[in-house]
Design an enzyme around this catalytic site. Structure first.
Site, PDB file in Angstrom:
ATOM      1  N   ARG A 186       0.842  -1.189   0.000  1.00  0.00           N
ATOM      2  CA  ARG A 186       0.000   0.000   0.000  1.00  0.00           C
ATOM      3  C   ARG A 186       0.879   1.241   0.000  1.00  0.00           C
ATOM      4  O   ARG A 186       2.020   1.210   0.425  1.00  0.00           O
ATOM      5  CB  ARG A 186      -0.897   0.032   1.241  1.00  0.00           C
ATOM      6  CG  ARG A 186      -2.045  -0.953   1.216  1.00  0.00           C
ATOM      7  CD  ARG A 186      -2.864  -0.862   2.484  1.00  0.00           C
ATOM      8  NE  ARG A 186      -1.998  -0.837   3.666  1.00  0.00           N
ATOM      9  CZ  ARG A 186      -1.626   0.264   4.309  1.00  0.00           C
ATOM     10  NH1 ARG A 186      -2.057   1.448   3.951  1.00  0.00           N
ATOM     11  NH2 ARG A 186      -0.834   0.177   5.360  1.00  0.00           N
ATOM     12  N   LYS A 193      -0.576 -13.177  14.481  1.00  0.00           N
ATOM     13  CA  LYS A 193      -2.044 -13.123  14.447  1.00  0.00           C
ATOM     14  C   LYS A 193      -2.644 -14.282  13.639  1.00  0.00           C
ATOM     15  O   LYS A 193      -3.531 -14.990  14.101  1.00  0.00           O
ATOM     16  CB  LYS A 193      -2.435 -11.771  13.824  1.00  0.00           C
ATOM     17  CG  LYS A 193      -3.875 -11.404  13.846  1.00  0.00           C
ATOM     18  CD  LYS A 193      -4.075  -9.902  13.623  1.00  0.00           C
ATOM     19  CE  LYS A 193      -3.463  -9.377  12.358  1.00  0.00           C
ATOM     20  NZ  LYS A 193      -4.391  -9.285  11.240  1.00  0.00           N
ATOM     21  N   THR A 194      -2.134 -14.474  12.423  1.00  0.00           N
ATOM     22  CA  THR A 194      -2.669 -15.543  11.562  1.00  0.00           C
ATOM     23  C   THR A 194      -2.301 -16.919  12.114  1.00  0.00           C
ATOM     24  O   THR A 194      -3.127 -17.832  12.176  1.00  0.00           O
ATOM     25  CB  THR A 194      -2.143 -15.371  10.120  1.00  0.00           C
ATOM     26  OG1 THR A 194      -2.479 -14.048   9.685  1.00  0.00           O
ATOM     27  CG2 THR A 194      -2.783 -16.360   9.170  1.00  0.00           C
ATOM     28  N   ARG A 247       2.747 -12.025  -1.052  1.00  0.00           N
ATOM     29  CA  ARG A 247       1.398 -12.277  -0.506  1.00  0.00           C
ATOM     30  C   ARG A 247       0.675 -13.361  -1.280  1.00  0.00           C
ATOM     31  O   ARG A 247       0.960 -13.621  -2.435  1.00  0.00           O
ATOM     32  CB  ARG A 247       0.551 -11.010  -0.619  1.00  0.00           C
ATOM     33  CG  ARG A 247       1.025  -9.853   0.226  1.00  0.00           C
ATOM     34  CD  ARG A 247       0.230  -9.802   1.489  1.00  0.00           C
ATOM     35  NE  ARG A 247       0.640  -8.727   2.378  1.00  0.00           N
ATOM     36  CZ  ARG A 247       0.077  -8.502   3.552  1.00  0.00           C
ATOM     37  NH1 ARG A 247      -0.928  -9.250   3.962  1.00  0.00           N
ATOM     38  NH2 ARG A 247       0.490  -7.543   4.332  1.00  0.00           N
ATOM     39  N   SER A 287       1.698  -6.765  11.949  1.00  0.00           N
ATOM     40  CA  SER A 287       2.386  -7.725  11.098  1.00  0.00           C
ATOM     41  C   SER A 287       3.558  -8.381  11.835  1.00  0.00           C
ATOM     42  O   SER A 287       4.329  -7.684  12.496  1.00  0.00           O
ATOM     43  CB  SER A 287       2.940  -6.948   9.908  1.00  0.00           C
ATOM     44  OG  SER A 287       2.704  -7.646   8.763  1.00  0.00           O
ATOM     45  N   LYS A 297      -8.366  -2.601   1.539  1.00  0.00           N
ATOM     46  CA  LYS A 297      -8.215  -1.660   2.647  1.00  0.00           C
ATOM     47  C   LYS A 297      -9.052  -0.399   2.436  1.00  0.00           C
ATOM     48  O   LYS A 297      -9.419   0.264   3.401  1.00  0.00           O
ATOM     49  CB  LYS A 297      -6.740  -1.294   2.840  1.00  0.00           C
ATOM     50  CG  LYS A 297      -5.905  -2.460   3.374  1.00  0.00           C
ATOM     51  CD  LYS A 297      -6.411  -3.003   4.705  1.00  0.00           C
ATOM     52  CE  LYS A 297      -5.465  -4.020   5.306  1.00  0.00           C
ATOM     53  NZ  LYS A 297      -6.032  -4.704   6.490  1.00  0.00           N
ATOM     54  N   HIS A 335      -9.259  -4.618  13.610  1.00  0.00           N
ATOM     55  CA  HIS A 335      -8.225  -5.230  12.767  1.00  0.00           C
ATOM     56  C   HIS A 335      -7.671  -6.407  13.560  1.00  0.00           C
ATOM     57  O   HIS A 335      -6.736  -6.262  14.334  1.00  0.00           O
ATOM     58  CB  HIS A 335      -7.145  -4.190  12.463  1.00  0.00           C
ATOM     59  CG  HIS A 335      -6.094  -4.667  11.512  1.00  0.00           C
ATOM     60  ND1 HIS A 335      -4.820  -4.182  11.511  1.00  0.00           N
ATOM     61  CD2 HIS A 335      -6.139  -5.586  10.520  1.00  0.00           C
ATOM     62  CE1 HIS A 335      -4.120  -4.793  10.567  1.00  0.00           C
ATOM     63  NE2 HIS A 335      -4.901  -5.642   9.952  1.00  0.00           N
ATOM     64  N   ASP A 369      -8.481 -11.270   9.637  1.00  0.00           N
ATOM     65  CA  ASP A 369      -7.950  -9.905   9.561  1.00  0.00           C
ATOM     66  C   ASP A 369      -8.907  -8.799  10.006  1.00  0.00           C
ATOM     67  O   ASP A 369      -8.466  -7.817  10.573  1.00  0.00           O
ATOM     68  CB  ASP A 369      -7.496  -9.630   8.123  1.00  0.00           C
ATOM     69  CG  ASP A 369      -6.514  -8.463   8.026  1.00  0.00           C
ATOM     70  OD1 ASP A 369      -5.710  -8.296   8.954  1.00  0.00           O
ATOM     71  OD2 ASP A 369      -6.560  -7.737   7.027  1.00  0.00           O
TER      72      ASP A 369
END
Length: 542
Positions: A59, A243-244, A323, A239, A201, A221, A258
């Site tokens: 981004r 989390k994942t 990604r 990041s 986003k 988030h 997410d």
């Protein structure tokens, strides 16, 4: 869905698009075939589509704008993150994009966001590139045939990577690429960047304003999962904090990885229909769910493919931010539809490279709100050019780039919901122990998993706690399947004085970061910060 199906609402001229050859709601297989035939991507050895997003591999936060008008003027927290652009300049840019897209072959996708039917929001996306459309198929929720028949969008996304604004200053933007949200027209306008995350986003940022302001829903988030007893757990983290990884638990069903909403009646719902995961250094051992989800239908971005067609996940020569997007049904153990009730535990994940924070601690409501606003992790050497020592990194609400309102608004909603639902909040350090990065070692994933499992089973409800002298958190003195000596980080350092010095240094970083929020924070939130500031001395707390 094939193009011969009768759609009642296929008029693109209402947007000003003229003479376009539009493909509506093509299947992933069709979009992949077209992408490969046009030379825009290639297939890996297992048949997954891989593309390169070109100049932008992430981004561009400097080039994200919100139209400043009656709706946004007093609601948005204007500043470094939320930059204004005028309605007039937006209209001019929209016309430019429409003229650019007219006469072209375009791909239209009708989908929606928000899995809870009460908040379902229809999104129509018009993309210049076929693989951008595949990304949207993966990431938004997919309507059934009947819903497509009479589809009326609430928001429109126009994505034109090939349009670069030649005279940005005349339109009030910084350079040729832009991502602009217009809340009054309900349009997300993207030009000059093919990075697919801008579409996701853009809509996420819109929901982060609409849901709290109009619907009393807290947008988050975070990732979320639900246990066999129906108890929901929420994982916040920037990041690289896990989390994942940590929300993918074989004994629990994944709600989403997410973006979620928390409703007034304590439903937690996924915004999306897919996952968008980093794949740098990916292995099947480390991330089995993600690894196995990379199959036909998934979309790989900016990875390097070896001569034999296999992906070299270690190669970051294009970008560190490699990604994959895939529909959530590529994961086995999912909650369908993707919402659940009864939030019981919230985890704030941080990768503390200073080795200061405990591996697990319990927070009071004030501390939870303070640390939610702070959104702390540490950047380690190697993640960004020029970083050799750990650097504290703060992102308000664990998602500052996407939060249009002032962070205290989200924090106060979280605090109220926590207290009302009786939720426990835990800070989990997935970073270093026994010293900072370069001296200590990373806390073992199996210990972190054991702590989370113990919490979810209620095994930390009855143990004794002690208060951290500097941060004030409550550290359990015992946790099943975790060595007791690591639970208090001070015990793991060879020199206690060095630990205290480093902890005071980190506490000071928290205080400095919080200054910009303090004027709008309640007393309870301010008191949730580290116990030490410029006026207090450690001796009072030891």
């Amino acid at each position: 869905m094939n193009e011969s199906a009768t759609l009642l609402n296929t008029n693109l001229e209402k947007y000003g698009l003229k003479d376009v050859n539009a493909h509506w709601n093509l299947s992933p297989e069709e979009l992949q075939r077209i992408t490969v035939e046009k030379g825009m991507g290639k297939e890996t050895s297992n048949g997954t589509l891989a593309v390169n997003t070109g100049k932008f591999t992430g981004r561009s936060p400097q080039d994200r704008f919100i139209v400043k008008d009656r709706y946004t003027e007093d609601n948005v927290w204007w500043g470094k993150v939320n930059k204004p652009v005028s309605s007039e300049n937006f209209d001019k840019l929209q016309n430019e994009v429409i003229n650019y897209l007219s006469g072209k072959e375009l791909y239209v996708r009708d989908g929606y966001v928000c899995a809870d039917p009460r908040y379902k929001t229809n999104i129509r996306t018009v993309t210049e590139l076929p693989w951008s459309n595949l990304f949207v198929f993966n990431m938004f929720l997919r309507p059934d045939e009947a819903e497509l028949q009479n589809f009326e969008e609430e928001w429109l996304v126009l994505c034109a990577p090939g349009y670069v604004c030649p005279t940005p200053a005349e339109y009030g933007i910084r350079q040729g690429n832009f991502s602009i949200i217009n809340f009054t027209k309900k349009i997300a306008l993207i030009g000059g960047s093919a990075y697919t995350g801008e579409m996701k986003k853009g809509i996420f940022s819109a929901l982060n304003m609409i849901l709290p302001v109009e619907k009393e829903v807290l947008p988050m988030h975070c990732s979320a999962n639900v246990g066999e007893d129906g108890d929901t757990a929420i994982f916040f983290g920037l990041s690289g904090t896990g989390k994942t990884t940590l929300s993918a638990d074989p004994n629990r069903k994944l709600i989403g990885d997410d973006e979620h909403g928390w409703t007034a009646d304590n439903t937690i719902f996924n915004f999306e229909g897919g996952c968008y995961a980093k794949v740098i250094d990916l292995t099947e051992e480390k991330e089995p769910d993600i690894f196995r989800a990379i199959k036909p239908g998934a979309l790989l971005e900016n990875v390097v493919i070896k001569d034999n067609g296999e992906v070299d996940y270690l190669d970051s020569s294009i970008t560190q931010n490699t990604r994959v997007s895939y529909p959530i049904y590529h994961i086995d153990n999912i909650q369908q539809p993707s919402f659940a009730n009864n939030p019981k535990n919230i985890f704030f994940l941080t990768c503390d490279a200073f080795g200061v924070l405990p591996p697990v601690s319990k927070l009071t409501p004030g501390q939870a709100a303070y640390h939610f606003i702070s959104g702390y992790t540490a950047k380690v050497a190697g993640t960004e050019a020029g970083i050799t020592e750990p650097v504290p990194s703060f992102s308000a609400c664990f998602g500052e780039p996407f939060m249009p309102l002032h962070p205290t608004k989200y924090a106060e909603m979280l605090s109220a919901k926590m207290q009302e639902a009786g939720v426990n909040v835990w800070l989990i350090n997935t970073g270093w122990s026994a010293g900072p990065y370069g001296v200590g070692s990373r806390i073992k994933l199996k210990y972190t998993r054991a702590m989370i499992t113990a919490i979810l089973k209620g095994q930390l409800d009855e143990v004794d706690y002690e208060q951290h002298p500097i941060f004030g958190f409550y550290m359990p003195k015992y946790c099943p399947n975790v060595p007791t000596e690591i639970l208090d980080p001070m015990n793991t350092w060879l020199q206690k004085g060095a630990y205290i010095g480093k902890a005071i240094q980190l506490a000071h970083s928290f205080h400095l970061n919080f200054e910009k929020f303090a004027s709008q924070a309640s007393q309870q939130i301010i008191e949730g910060g580290p116990l030490i500031d410029e006026h207090h001395h450690l001796s009072e707390h030891l």
